[in-house]
Motif scaffolding. Structure first.
Motif, PDB file in Angstrom:
ATOM      1  N   VAL A  50      39.771  22.006  62.756  1.00  0.00           N
ATOM      2  CA  VAL A  50      38.876  23.061  63.624  1.00  0.00           C
ATOM      3  C   VAL A  50      38.903  24.222  63.000  1.00  0.00           C
ATOM      4  CG1 VAL A  50      38.245  23.700  65.952  1.00  0.00           C
ATOM      5  CG2 VAL A  50      40.196  22.053  65.392  1.00  0.00           C
ATOM      6  N   ALA A  51      38.481  24.239  61.678  1.00  0.00           N
ATOM      7  CA  ALA A  51      38.230  25.636  60.728  1.00  0.00           C
ATOM      8  C   ALA A  51      39.301  26.294  60.803  1.00  0.00           C
ATOM      9  CB  ALA A  51      36.887  26.021  61.278  1.00  0.00           C
ATOM     10  N   HIS A  52      40.589  25.961  60.667  1.00  0.00           N
ATOM     11  CA  HIS A  52      41.920  26.759  60.901  1.00  0.00           C
ATOM     12  C   HIS A  52      41.767  27.856  59.814  1.00  0.00           C
ATOM     13  CE1 HIS A  52      45.928  27.460  62.526  1.00  0.00           C
ATOM     14  NE2 HIS A  52      46.100  27.972  61.388  1.00  0.00           N
ATOM     15  N   ILE A  53      41.416  27.805  58.733  1.00  0.00           N
ATOM     16  CA  ILE A  53      41.366  28.742  57.622  1.00  0.00           C
ATOM     17  C   ILE A  53      40.083  29.747  57.909  1.00  0.00           C
ATOM     18  CG2 ILE A  53      41.444  29.387  55.303  1.00  0.00           C
ATOM     19  CD1 ILE A  53      44.129  28.201  56.441  1.00  0.00           C
ATOM     20  N   SER A  54      38.979  28.922  57.889  1.00  0.00           N
ATOM     21  CA  SER A  54      37.565  29.807  57.944  1.00  0.00           C
ATOM     22  C   SER A  54      37.370  30.682  58.893  1.00  0.00           C
ATOM     23  CB  SER A  54      36.467  28.726  57.676  1.00  0.00           C
ATOM     24  OG  SER A  54      36.525  28.105  56.651  1.00  0.00           O
ATOM     25  N   ILE A  55      38.205  30.275  59.872  1.00  0.00           N
ATOM     26  CA  ILE A  55      37.764  31.151  61.279  1.00  0.00           C
ATOM     27  C   ILE A  55      38.372  32.700  60.949  1.00  0.00           C
ATOM     28  CG2 ILE A  55      39.768  30.427  62.427  1.00  0.00           C
ATOM     29  CD1 ILE A  55      36.483  31.219  64.078  1.00  0.00           C
ATOM     30  N   HIS A  56      39.145  32.708  60.141  1.00  0.00           N
ATOM     31  CA  HIS A  56      39.973  34.106  59.846  1.00  0.00           C
ATOM     32  C   HIS A  56      38.942  34.865  58.847  1.00  0.00           C
ATOM     33  CE1 HIS A  56      44.053  33.632  61.564  1.00  0.00           C
ATOM     34  NE2 HIS A  56      43.788  32.215  61.092  1.00  0.00           N
ATOM     35  N   PHE A  57      37.966  34.266  58.548  1.00  0.00           N
ATOM     36  CA  PHE A  57      36.918  35.074  57.349  1.00  0.00           C
ATOM     37  C   PHE A  57      35.600  35.430  58.115  1.00  0.00           C
ATOM     38  CE2 PHE A  57      40.345  32.845  54.924  1.00  0.00           C
ATOM     39  CZ  PHE A  57      40.410  34.013  53.976  1.00  0.00           C
ATOM     40  N   VAL A  58      35.436  34.982  59.485  1.00  0.00           N
ATOM     41  CA  VAL A  58      34.056  35.313  60.041  1.00  0.00           C
ATOM     42  C   VAL A  58      34.179  36.914  60.512  1.00  0.00           C
ATOM     43  CG1 VAL A  58      33.638  33.006  60.636  1.00  0.00           C
ATOM     44  CG2 VAL A  58      34.822  34.374  62.265  1.00  0.00           C
ATOM     45  N   PRO A  59      33.362  37.521  60.973  1.00  0.00           N
ATOM     46  CA  PRO A  59      33.390  38.930  61.568  1.00  0.00           C
ATOM     47  C   PRO A  59      33.914  38.734  62.943  1.00  0.00           C
ATOM     48  CG  PRO A  59      31.304  38.435  60.484  1.00  0.00           C
ATOM     49  CD  PRO A  59      32.023  37.284  60.355  1.00  0.00           C
ATOM     50  N   ALA A  60      34.587  39.560  63.531  1.00  0.00           N
ATOM     51  CA  ALA A  60      35.116  39.582  64.770  1.00  0.00           C
ATOM     52  C   ALA A  60      35.487  38.308  65.307  1.00  0.00           C
ATOM     53  CB  ALA A  60      33.927  40.360  65.622  1.00  0.00           C
ATOM     54  N   PRO A  61      36.519  37.659  64.798  1.00  0.00           N
ATOM     55  CA  PRO A  61      36.900  36.232  65.277  1.00  0.00           C
ATOM     56  C   PRO A  61      37.323  36.112  66.589  1.00  0.00           C
ATOM     57  CG  PRO A  61      38.467  37.285  63.861  1.00  0.00           C
ATOM     58  CD  PRO A  61      37.265  38.430  63.589  1.00  0.00           C
ATOM     59  N   LEU A  62      37.758  37.355  67.270  1.00  0.00           N
ATOM     60  CA  LEU A  62      38.504  37.054  68.387  1.00  0.00           C
ATOM     61  C   LEU A  62      37.263  36.963  69.462  1.00  0.00           C
ATOM     62  CD1 LEU A  62      41.411  39.211  69.463  1.00  0.00           C
ATOM     63  CD2 LEU A  62      41.165  36.839  70.033  1.00  0.00           C
ATOM     64  N   ALA A  63      36.250  37.757  69.194  1.00  0.00           N
ATOM     65  CA  ALA A  63      34.753  37.809  70.118  1.00  0.00           C
ATOM     66  C   ALA A  63      34.147  36.452  70.009  1.00  0.00           C
ATOM     67  CB  ALA A  63      34.199  38.907  69.727  1.00  0.00           C
ATOM     68  N   LEU A  64      34.067  36.039  68.780  1.00  0.00           N
ATOM     69  CA  LEU A  64      33.352  34.879  68.238  1.00  0.00           C
ATOM     70  C   LEU A  64      34.097  33.514  69.168  1.00  0.00           C
ATOM     71  CD1 LEU A  64      31.204  33.632  66.619  1.00  0.00           C
ATOM     72  CD2 LEU A  64      32.967  32.696  65.067  1.00  0.00           C
ATOM     73  N   THR A  65      35.454  33.584  69.066  1.00  0.00           N
ATOM     74  CA  THR A  65      36.122  32.362  69.478  1.00  0.00           C
ATOM     75  C   THR A  65      35.994  32.463  71.241  1.00  0.00           C
ATOM     76  OG1 THR A  65      38.328  33.589  69.068  1.00  0.00           O
ATOM     77  CG2 THR A  65      37.496  31.778  67.508  1.00  0.00           C
ATOM     78  N   PHE A  66      35.944  33.676  71.850  1.00  0.00           N
ATOM     79  CA  PHE A  66      35.866  33.785  73.208  1.00  0.00           C
ATOM     80  C   PHE A  66      34.689  33.400  73.595  1.00  0.00           C
ATOM     81  CE2 PHE A  66      34.950  35.896  77.206  1.00  0.00           C
ATOM     82  CZ  PHE A  66      36.045  35.394  77.854  1.00  0.00           C
ATOM     83  N   ALA A  67      33.631  33.546  72.760  1.00  0.00           N
ATOM     84  CA  ALA A  67      32.159  33.046  73.177  1.00  0.00           C
ATOM     85  C   ALA A  67      32.036  31.581  72.876  1.00  0.00           C
ATOM     86  CB  ALA A  67      31.098  33.492  72.032  1.00  0.00           C
ATOM     87  N   VAL A  68      32.749  31.103  72.068  1.00  0.00           N
ATOM     88  CA  VAL A  68      33.051  29.543  71.967  1.00  0.00           C
ATOM     89  C   VAL A  68      33.659  28.954  73.384  1.00  0.00           C
ATOM     90  CG1 VAL A  68      33.917  27.645  70.586  1.00  0.00           C
ATOM     91  CG2 VAL A  68      32.900  29.379  69.477  1.00  0.00           C
ATOM     92  N   LEU A  69      34.696  29.483  73.738  1.00  0.00           N
ATOM     93  CA  LEU A  69      35.182  29.128  75.035  1.00  0.00           C
ATOM     94  C   LEU A  69      34.202  29.186  75.915  1.00  0.00           C
ATOM     95  CD1 LEU A  69      37.661  28.050  76.398  1.00  0.00           C
ATOM     96  CD2 LEU A  69      38.311  30.287  76.932  1.00  0.00           C
ATOM     97  N   ALA A  70      33.498  30.260  76.092  1.00  0.00           N
ATOM     98  CA  ALA A  70      32.777  30.681  77.341  1.00  0.00           C
ATOM     99  C   ALA A  70      31.693  29.391  77.122  1.00  0.00           C
ATOM    100  CB  ALA A  70      31.935  31.780  77.166  1.00  0.00           C
ATOM    101  N   ALA A  71      31.126  29.055  76.023  1.00  0.00           N
ATOM    102  CA  ALA A  71      30.018  28.213  75.723  1.00  0.00           C
ATOM    103  C   ALA A  71      30.766  26.683  76.159  1.00  0.00           C
ATOM    104  CB  ALA A  71      29.706  27.866  74.267  1.00  0.00           C
ATOM    105  N   GLY A  72      31.930  26.405  75.956  1.00  0.00           N
ATOM    106  CA  GLY A  72      32.581  24.949  76.428  1.00  0.00           C
ATOM    107  C   GLY A  72      32.660  25.055  78.015  1.00  0.00           C
ATOM    108  N   VAL A  73      33.078  26.014  78.434  1.00  0.00           N
ATOM    109  CA  VAL A  73      33.187  26.172  79.934  1.00  0.00           C
ATOM    110  C   VAL A  73      31.774  26.018  80.694  1.00  0.00           C
ATOM    111  CG1 VAL A  73      33.614  27.526  81.857  1.00  0.00           C
ATOM    112  CG2 VAL A  73      35.202  27.583  79.974  1.00  0.00           C
ATOM    113  N   ALA A  74      30.836  26.527  80.109  1.00  0.00           N
ATOM    114  CA  ALA A  74      29.407  26.689  80.506  1.00  0.00           C
ATOM    115  C   ALA A  74      28.993  25.123  80.454  1.00  0.00           C
ATOM    116  CB  ALA A  74      28.440  27.412  79.864  1.00  0.00           C
TER     117      ALA A  74
END
Lengths: 175, 155
Positions: A98-122
């Motif tokens: 699940v992109a364990h390394i690459s996710i560290h190199f995106v801007p604002a990883p916490l905000a991005l992953t929270f948005a992914v969780l929100a999309a999954g719940v939606a």
């Protein structure tokens, strides 16, 4: 009773495994990693499950959803488990988890992953809305079932041949 | 009257997001996060992503004679104590030039570290990270040291 037992069993599993993650990440002062990989894994698992379930009849119970969410988190945390238990440092190939390394190199990883969780719940809420009586997924099916009538037997090859045109007697025949 | 499946799903979804959101916000507003790397994603990555000549080697006393040099960069923090199965030499510095060279200085706050870099005996830097508790995370440093050339001691 069986469904309740399944829910209780998977809930205990969730508490034990998430508790292990929490204690171990806290010991390393690395809660950031728990959030980033947990939110990403659970969010993607819920979204994927919603897409898969949308094509199949029947609802998903609590045990199934809890299991899917837990599997998503475990899949995304495999490299951290390898680090903690087998002392294997991270490597680029661990992106397969699940992109364990690459996710560290995106801007604002916490905000991005929270948005992914929100999309999954939606996606899950949309799936339930589509499956509910009167929901979009069920309405055409129910209407079609109402007008379909009794099931037909499969067509025989003979039924598929073009019907012969009836021979018309010539106007002068028999005259 | 039992709630509809849609209402129940919506409430559960909102609850899950609220729990996750509260956790994330608590982390972002906490002291640990504010002490961390301005480039937040790179903190404690545990990936040996560097392999280049270590800067300012003469200023930090040269490369280690053997094993791995753990260069702790901070203002007045204590050195981590590593177990014997890791061959490491630990040095602590608060030198701002060194901190800048290893990207362990926060310019807008004039703060040095806290963090550390790992340097091998051939004078190459293999890892650097901010770490709010360098001495408390000795186990993490030990695992990284043991995975580097010359860092694995007798078990």
């Amino acid at each position: 009773v069986t469904a309740r037992r399944a829910t209780a069993a998977i809930a205990v599993l969730v508490v034990v495994i998430e508790g292990y993650f929490l204690v171990r990440y806290l010991a390393f002062g690395a809660l950031f990693h728990l959030y980033v990989h947990g939110l990403l894994g659970v969010g993607l698992a819920l979204a994927g499950h919603a897409a898969w379930r949308a094509r199949r009849p029947g609802g998903a119970g609590a045990p199934e959803l809890l299991g899917v969410a837990l599997a998503g988190h475990i899949a995304s945390a495999v490299p951290d488990v390898l680090f903690l238990t087998a002392e294997i440092p991270h490597a680029a190939w661990m992106d397969v988890f699940v992109a364990h390394i690459s996710i560290h190199f995106v801007p604002a990883p916490l905000a991005l992953t929270f948005a992914v969780l929100a999309a999954g719940v939606a996606a899950q809420v949309a799936r339930v809305a589509g499956a509910a009586p009167g929901g979009r997924a069920r309405r055409p099916v129910a209407a079609a079932e109402q007008h379909r009538g009794p099931p037909r037997r499969p067509a025989h090859r003979a039924d598929l041949r073009p019907a012969r045109r009836p021979r018309l007697a010539s106007p002068g025949a028999g005259a | 009257v039992a709630p509809s499946p849609l209402l129940r799903a919506g409430l559960l979804g909102a609850l899950a997001l609220a729990v996750a959101g509260i956790g994330v916000l608590a982390h972002l507003s906490g002291e640990v996060h504010r002490l961390h790397d301005p480039n937040a994603g790179m903190r404690q990555l545990d990936l040996l992503f560097l392999d280049e000549p270590a800067p300012l080697l003469d200023r930090i006393g040269g490369p280690p004679a053997a094993g791995v040099l753990v260069l702790v960069v901070c203002d007045g923090c204590s050195a981590p104590s590593l177990r014997d199965d890791a061959v490491a030499e630990v040095r602590v510095t608060g030198d701002r030039e060194v901190a800048r060279a290893y990207a362990l200085q926060v310019a807008d706050r004039d703060r040095v570290g806290p963090g550390y870099a790992l340097i091998t005996a051939d004078g190459r830097v293999r890892y650097r990270t901010f770490d709010p508790s360098v001495s408390g995370n000795a186990e993490e440093i030990r695992i990284l040291v043991r995975s580097l050339p010359g860092g694995r001691g007798p078990t």
